[in-house]
Design an enzyme around this catalytic site. Sequence first.
Site, PDB file in Angstrom:
ATOM      1  N   ARG A 148     -10.397 -11.505   1.843  1.00  0.00           N
ATOM      2  CA  ARG A 148     -11.232 -12.604   1.065  1.00  0.00           C
ATOM      3  C   ARG A 148     -10.540 -13.779   1.162  1.00  0.00           C
ATOM      4  NH1 ARG A 148     -11.510  -9.141  -4.457  1.00  0.00           N
ATOM      5  NH2 ARG A 148     -11.110  -7.477  -2.538  1.00  0.00           N
ATOM      6  N   LYS A 189       0.889  -1.177   0.118  1.00  0.00           N
ATOM      7  CA  LYS A 189      -0.094  -0.146  -0.061  1.00  0.00           C
ATOM      8  C   LYS A 189       0.904   1.149  -0.130  1.00  0.00           C
ATOM      9  CE  LYS A 189      -3.763  -1.910   2.707  1.00  0.00           C
ATOM     10  NZ  LYS A 189      -4.960  -1.739   1.828  1.00  0.00           N
TER      11      LYS A 189
END
Length: 486
Positions: free
Chosen positions: A333, A259
């Site tokens: 996920r 990130k």
Amino acid sequence: GLVLGIYSSEKDEGVAQFTSAGDAFDRLVSGKLRELLSVCGPTLKKGKTRMFHGLHQDFPSVVVVGLGKKNAGVNDQENWNEGKENIRAAVAVGCRQLQDLEIPCVEVDPCGDAQAAAEGAVLGLHEYNELKQKKKPAVTPQLHGSAESEAWQKGVTYAEGQNLARYLMEAPANYITPIKFAEHIEQKLRSFSNVKVHIRPESWITTQQMGAFLSVAKGSAEPPIFLEIHYLGAANTSDSPLVFVGKGVTFDSGGISLKPSSGMDAMRADMGGAATICSAIVTAAALNLPLNIIGLAPLCENMPSGKANKPGDVVRAKNGKTIQVDNTDAEGRLLLADALCYAHDFNARAIVNAATLTGAMDVALGSAATGVFTNSSWLWSHLYEASILTGDRVWRMPLFEHYTKQVTDCPLADLSNIGKYSRAGGACTAAAFLKEFVTASHWAHLDIAGVMSNKDEVPYLRKGMAGRPTRTLVEFAARLSQDSHS
């Protein structure tokens, strides 16, 4: 200190209408309060305050707060109970003003809804200052009068549940590691005889063949933990449970798909899903709700290292499906895939998972509501009705086959962990990915990325991690427990 509510006048005649507690106090001080308010200018608008000193020896400082219209109820445009929201916001403002005066004990007017008043007070005063030497003075809010003490206590319990989630999300990632998170929840549940907490180590996760979860965890020096909570509140402990599943990434660097550094510190709250579902179970236990709940939280860090997942790697989930990890920052996920497979072992009445899953959810709804993707209209209506009461709103999002195709069209594996059109419908393709691990007919996925933190949008929460939608999950569980009785 004393916080009193006042309704704004229906017409512009400027006559303020007190709550019953305000009326009683005004009589106690021989009408001085009404007199002072009338000379202070126009009637108080919603959420605005006036403070008076020296009116009564028991209450050296009195704050009067504007509650808005008296009969404000459910607002169909806003999808919440406006009266309750007005009370929460007004009480929070009043309590904070008295806190600024360093008044340690504050009595709060129930304002016709003691639960909402208690939530406003307890949520409004909360602040994470564990690690500061200079702390704001602690304030204990109490109910003014004794008429609604049961509803007040319920509101305190609801708010303390959300504050627990806020505490866990706000705390630095070196303080709330996977094991520390699990131990903190275990300690909160220690006093309940009908709760069992299992802190599952990496060896257990391996025997469960949770390859997707382990692939995320292996990049970090912190070992993963699978937290499993069993709350047996139903009269029949073998009744089908409600299963809550929460994403527990205690720090998310993005892994190899790193990130940007700006704002990365906020990723200490990427375990918001686990924090809210665990806090909801702590609250359900405190309220002694008559249903069984199981909580599942896969906990780990997502870090870049020589052992971390690489873009293009293929991993195998618990149900045997293979997943191409095209972006290591779409890691939540992967944890949830394995936890959702495991959730099916419990013959659940419903499976509800919560996760700070996608930036796309924040783009879609901002902080106004939690996005809900569900295969069950029954489940949706319960969540929606709960959110109208709590003011912590939910909004239904699509689970179209259209999105499923975008995650199943994958060169190397059964599924890709990102949609093939990259950013388009990112929250929806993430939900479609999760749906591939669900066979239960009542499942809901709550994407809470947009409601993770609060700047100033929710007036009764200070700036910082929000702990949303813990109260909605609790209210939903409470409704489900009534449903099983009827």
